[in-house]
Design a protein around this motif. Structure first.
Motif, PDB file in Angstrom:
ATOM      1  N   CYS A   1       0.930  -1.076   0.067  1.00  0.00           N
ATOM      2  CA  CYS A   1      -0.146  -0.132   0.002  1.00  0.00           C
ATOM      3  C   CYS A   1       0.845   1.332  -0.128  1.00  0.00           C
ATOM      4  CB  CYS A   1      -0.843  -0.159   1.332  1.00  0.00           C
ATOM      5  SG  CYS A   1      -2.146  -1.602   1.351  1.00  0.00           S
ATOM      6  N   ILE A   2       1.166   1.695  -1.195  1.00  0.00           N
ATOM      7  CA  ILE A   2       2.428   2.544  -1.351  1.00  0.00           C
ATOM      8  C   ILE A   2       2.239   4.019  -0.814  1.00  0.00           C
ATOM      9  CG2 ILE A   2       3.183   1.226  -3.284  1.00  0.00           C
ATOM     10  CD1 ILE A   2       1.996   3.507  -5.211  1.00  0.00           C
ATOM     11  N   TYR A   3       0.985   4.399  -0.489  1.00  0.00           N
ATOM     12  CA  TYR A   3       0.540   5.558  -0.132  1.00  0.00           C
ATOM     13  C   TYR A   3       0.680   5.584   1.644  1.00  0.00           C
ATOM     14  CZ  TYR A   3      -0.281   7.210  -4.695  1.00  0.00           C
ATOM     15  OH  TYR A   3      -0.275   7.611  -6.131  1.00  0.00           O
ATOM     16  N   ILE A   4       0.929   4.625   2.068  1.00  0.00           N
ATOM     17  CA  ILE A   4       0.917   4.513   3.650  1.00  0.00           C
ATOM     18  C   ILE A   4       2.660   4.187   4.006  1.00  0.00           C
ATOM     19  CG2 ILE A   4       0.255   3.522   5.780  1.00  0.00           C
ATOM     20  CD1 ILE A   4      -2.184   2.847   4.673  1.00  0.00           C
ATOM     21  N   THR A   5       3.326   5.096   4.808  1.00  0.00           N
ATOM     22  CA  THR A   5       4.751   4.828   5.003  1.00  0.00           C
ATOM     23  C   THR A   5       4.628   4.225   6.344  1.00  0.00           C
ATOM     24  OG1 THR A   5       4.884   6.892   6.609  1.00  0.00           O
ATOM     25  CG2 THR A   5       5.159   7.256   4.117  1.00  0.00           C
ATOM     26  N   HIS A   6       5.723   3.609   6.807  1.00  0.00           N
ATOM     27  CA  HIS A   6       5.829   2.899   8.018  1.00  0.00           C
ATOM     28  C   HIS A   6       5.702   3.778   9.462  1.00  0.00           C
ATOM     29  CE1 HIS A   6      10.050   4.241   7.191  1.00  0.00           C
ATOM     30  NE2 HIS A   6      10.237   4.032   8.222  1.00  0.00           N
TER      31      HIS A   6
ATOM     32  N   ALA B   1      -0.978   2.693  16.884  1.00  0.00           N
ATOM     33  CA  ALA B   1      -0.579   3.292  18.232  1.00  0.00           C
ATOM     34  C   ALA B   1      -1.973   4.055  18.706  1.00  0.00           C
ATOM     35  CB  ALA B   1       0.431   3.972  18.521  1.00  0.00           C
ATOM     36  N   GLU B   2      -2.758   4.714  17.798  1.00  0.00           N
ATOM     37  CA  GLU B   2      -3.809   5.601  18.226  1.00  0.00           C
ATOM     38  C   GLU B   2      -5.080   4.680  18.348  1.00  0.00           C
ATOM     39  OE1 GLU B   2      -6.295   9.469  16.695  1.00  0.00           O
ATOM     40  OE2 GLU B   2      -4.460   9.079  15.973  1.00  0.00           O
ATOM     41  N   CYS B   3      -5.136   3.983  17.269  1.00  0.00           N
ATOM     42  CA  CYS B   3      -6.439   2.971  17.041  1.00  0.00           C
ATOM     43  C   CYS B   3      -6.269   1.558  17.455  1.00  0.00           C
ATOM     44  CB  CYS B   3      -6.620   2.896  15.515  1.00  0.00           C
ATOM     45  SG  CYS B   3      -6.917   4.535  14.794  1.00  0.00           S
ATOM     46  N   CYS B   4      -5.082   0.885  17.560  1.00  0.00           N
ATOM     47  CA  CYS B   4      -5.168  -0.673  17.979  1.00  0.00           C
ATOM     48  C   CYS B   4      -3.950  -0.780  18.967  1.00  0.00           C
ATOM     49  CB  CYS B   4      -4.918  -1.311  16.703  1.00  0.00           C
ATOM     50  SG  CYS B   4      -6.314  -1.130  15.647  1.00  0.00           S
ATOM     51  N   PRO B   5      -3.965  -0.147  20.137  1.00  0.00           N
ATOM     52  CA  PRO B   5      -3.109  -0.533  21.141  1.00  0.00           C
ATOM     53  C   PRO B   5      -2.890  -1.819  21.595  1.00  0.00           C
ATOM     54  CG  PRO B   5      -5.085   0.646  22.304  1.00  0.00           C
ATOM     55  CD  PRO B   5      -5.293   0.645  20.667  1.00  0.00           C
ATOM     56  N   SER B   6      -3.862  -2.580  21.447  1.00  0.00           N
ATOM     57  CA  SER B   6      -3.697  -4.073  21.904  1.00  0.00           C
ATOM     58  C   SER B   6      -3.233  -5.013  20.698  1.00  0.00           C
ATOM     59  CB  SER B   6      -4.931  -4.481  22.447  1.00  0.00           C
ATOM     60  OG  SER B   6      -5.560  -3.588  23.279  1.00  0.00           O
ATOM     61  N   LEU B   7      -2.743  -4.336  19.859  1.00  0.00           N
ATOM     62  CA  LEU B   7      -2.340  -5.340  18.573  1.00  0.00           C
ATOM     63  C   LEU B   7      -1.091  -6.099  19.114  1.00  0.00           C
ATOM     64  CD1 LEU B   7      -3.181  -5.330  15.507  1.00  0.00           C
ATOM     65  CD2 LEU B   7      -0.717  -4.105  14.976  1.00  0.00           C
ATOM     66  N   THR B   8      -1.475  -7.390  18.604  1.00  0.00           N
ATOM     67  CA  THR B   8      -0.291  -8.656  18.974  1.00  0.00           C
ATOM     68  C   THR B   8       0.631  -9.026  17.952  1.00  0.00           C
ATOM     69  OG1 THR B   8      -1.965 -10.229  18.919  1.00  0.00           O
ATOM     70  CG2 THR B   8      -1.419  -9.228  20.934  1.00  0.00           C
ATOM     71  N   SER B   9       0.046  -8.755  16.594  1.00  0.00           N
ATOM     72  CA  SER B   9       0.656  -9.302  15.396  1.00  0.00           C
ATOM     73  C   SER B   9       0.667  -8.281  14.333  1.00  0.00           C
ATOM     74  CB  SER B   9       0.124 -10.688  15.167  1.00  0.00           C
ATOM     75  OG  SER B   9       0.825 -11.009  13.967  1.00  0.00           O
ATOM     76  N   LEU B  10       2.043  -7.808  13.829  1.00  0.00           N
ATOM     77  CA  LEU B  10       1.899  -6.848  12.608  1.00  0.00           C
ATOM     78  C   LEU B  10       2.660  -7.335  11.641  1.00  0.00           C
ATOM     79  CD1 LEU B  10       1.527  -3.805  11.597  1.00  0.00           C
ATOM     80  CD2 LEU B  10       3.320  -3.238  13.333  1.00  0.00           C
ATOM     81  N   THR B  11       2.312  -6.972  10.297  1.00  0.00           N
ATOM     82  CA  THR B  11       3.022  -7.047   9.059  1.00  0.00           C
ATOM     83  C   THR B  11       3.261  -5.810   8.388  1.00  0.00           C
ATOM     84  OG1 THR B  11       2.699  -9.474   8.983  1.00  0.00           O
ATOM     85  CG2 THR B  11       3.333  -8.514   6.969  1.00  0.00           C
ATOM     86  N   LEU B  12       4.346  -5.205   8.162  1.00  0.00           N
ATOM     87  CA  LEU B  12       4.249  -4.131   7.069  1.00  0.00           C
ATOM     88  C   LEU B  12       5.383  -4.318   6.264  1.00  0.00           C
ATOM     89  CD1 LEU B  12       6.100  -1.484   9.112  1.00  0.00           C
ATOM     90  CD2 LEU B  12       6.205  -3.622   9.997  1.00  0.00           C
ATOM     91  N   MET B  13       5.269  -3.296   5.238  1.00  0.00           N
ATOM     92  CA  MET B  13       6.415  -3.286   4.341  1.00  0.00           C
ATOM     93  C   MET B  13       6.759  -1.882   4.411  1.00  0.00           C
ATOM     94  SD  MET B  13       5.935  -4.051   0.397  1.00  0.00           S
ATOM     95  CE  MET B  13       5.611  -5.847   0.720  1.00  0.00           C
ATOM     96  N   ILE B  14       8.251  -1.657   4.083  1.00  0.00           N
ATOM     97  CA  ILE B  14       8.665  -0.342   4.087  1.00  0.00           C
ATOM     98  C   ILE B  14       9.251  -0.012   3.031  1.00  0.00           C
ATOM     99  CG2 ILE B  14      10.905   0.910   5.361  1.00  0.00           C
ATOM    100  CD1 ILE B  14      10.591  -0.851   7.529  1.00  0.00           C
TER     101      ILE B  14
ATOM    102  N   VAL C   1      11.412  -5.142   3.880  1.00  0.00           N
ATOM    103  CA  VAL C   1      12.077  -3.823   3.423  1.00  0.00           C
ATOM    104  C   VAL C   1      12.452  -3.861   1.811  1.00  0.00           C
ATOM    105  CG1 VAL C   1      13.946  -2.176   3.907  1.00  0.00           C
ATOM    106  CG2 VAL C   1      13.178  -3.537   5.771  1.00  0.00           C
ATOM    107  N   ARG C   2      11.852  -3.025   1.306  1.00  0.00           N
ATOM    108  CA  ARG C   2      11.963  -2.843  -0.359  1.00  0.00           C
ATOM    109  C   ARG C   2      13.207  -2.109  -0.475  1.00  0.00           C
ATOM    110  NH1 ARG C   2       7.627  -4.258  -3.617  1.00  0.00           N
ATOM    111  NH2 ARG C   2       6.706  -6.335  -2.535  1.00  0.00           N
ATOM    112  N   GLN C   3      13.995  -1.241   0.201  1.00  0.00           N
ATOM    113  CA  GLN C   3      15.094  -0.308  -0.439  1.00  0.00           C
ATOM    114  C   GLN C   3      16.091  -1.292  -0.066  1.00  0.00           C
ATOM    115  OE1 GLN C   3      14.113   2.784   2.551  1.00  0.00           O
ATOM    116  NE2 GLN C   3      15.370   1.859   4.147  1.00  0.00           N
TER     117      GLN C   3
END
Length: 383
Positions: A140-145, A153-166, A190-192
């Protein structure tokens, strides 16, 4: 029910196949999971998925849908896990409502390959599920890490599992940088390729998890990028007593790094990496671990440049003999398991679904018994 591909006739979904799938859905009133990654057949099936499926908890779609088709999905209110690939703008428009309708049960949300989703709209979606446990945002290229972490942090402080792309380069950590205390599982792609940028970016992301007790970490770095030493130092400093699974993809690690990983990450039970080092080096490092029992070779799985050959059965046997704490070694199409007693090492090989058992002398390492040709035909050998 899972549909990975659809037979076509004249570039359209085959009518007979579509009719049969539709009939199956009509019969499956207690359907609990549905996955379809071929959008061409979805318009025919959406109404059957959305209605009369009171036990549907898992939904995974290639979400190329129009407005009427998407509105039908709003009738689903029992989902625990929702995964959308390539969602259209229409799907994104109705996604807050779909998430809100399933907020009482929804535990996991995945959105991939979106060129329209931004961090503000993601915040709108996530605001309906403050107790969400698993989130995957990828391609999702319009969202930075940085934006993603702040939204979570604001919406889901109880998150236990996260997958993200940089994608973006290093951004300086500020005093308001979020901290995720509940996070247990983290996967970073990480794509860079710039080495200095990778070090800074990963350091910034991991700063947010320093106070969390991570149990698993996956790092997929750009090819030809070495494993950053500063990252290893950070892991040892903050996660040495909690990390149980470490998966390093597309990245070579040195003998010294491997030794430190095994010796200093005291709770490590499973390690995945490119096993390009020599057998003696691997065994020496594995033997330093107190709890490591499973190692996975990612050479073939990642298409690593150089086409390094996987370990041979004889090399696996040497590893088992030298590092007796290791009980499972997984290669591309083969999984080896071992068991020891005072007299011999028993090594079981599962290849293409067929198990074979080999027995080696515990002192000399010589093969004592080999599966016979007759036994192989029966798929199982008992020694």
């Amino acid at each position: 029910m899972t549909i990975q591909s659809v037979p076509t006739t004249n570039s359209k979904p085959n009518d007979a196949f579509t009719i049969n799938v539709a009939r199956c859905l009509d019969l499956c009133r207690n359907l609990m999971s549905f996955s379809c990654m071929s959008h061409g057949i979805l318009p025919t099936l959406i109404s059957r998925i959305a209605a009369g499926k009171p036990r549907l908890t898992d939904l995974k779609l290639e979400a190329v849908l129009n407005r009427p088709e998407t509105q039908l999905l709003l009738a689903v209110k029992t989902l625990k896990r929702l995964s959308l690939d390539s969602p259209t703008r229409v799907v994104l428009h109705f996604l807050p409502d779909l998430v809100k309708n399933n907020a009482a049960n929804l535990e996991s949300l995945s959105i991939t390959n979106s060129f329209d989703l931004d961090h503000e709209y993601l915040g709108t979606i996530l605001s309906h599920v403050p107790e969400l446990k698993t989130l995957r945002i990828s391609d999702c290229i319009y969202i930075t890490h940085v934006q993603l972490l702040r939204v979570i942090a604001e919406c889901c402080p109880s998150l236990t599992s996260l997958t993200l792309m940089i994608y973006t380069p290093f951004q300086q950590v500020d005093p308001q940088w979020p901290s995720f205390l509940a996070l247990k599982h983290l996967s970073i792609n990480v794509r860079q390729c710039d080495k200095d940028a990778v070090k800074g970016t990963l350091g910034a992301v991991l700063t947010a998890t320093n106070q969390a007790a991570l149990e698993s970490l996956t790092l997929k770095l750009a090819e030809k990028t070495g494993f950053p030493t500063l990252l290893l130092e950070d892991l040892i400093k903050h996660q040495r007593g909690t990390l149980k699974k470490l998966n390093i993809v597309n990245t070579d690690i040195t003998a010294g790094q491997l030794e430190r990983i095994c010796a200093e990450l005291s709770e490590l039970q499973q390690l995945s990496f490119i096993m390009s080092l020599g057998v003696d080096t691997l065994a020496g490092a594995f033997a330093k671990s107190k709890k490591l029992n499973t190692v996975i070779d990612t050479i073939s799985a990642t298409g690593h440049s150089g086409s390094l050959a996987p370990l041979t059965s004889r090399e696996v046997q040497r590893l088992f003999k030298k590092a007796k704490n290791v009980r499972t070694i997984k290669l591309t199409s083969r999984t080896y398991t071992s068991s020891w007693n005072k007299m011999h090492l028993e090594m079981a090989l599962v290849r293409d679904g067929h198990p074979f058992i080999y027995r080696f002398d515990g002192q000399t390492g010589e093969l004592k018994d080999r599966p016979s040709t007759k036994a192989r035909k029966g798929k199982v050998t008992i020694v």
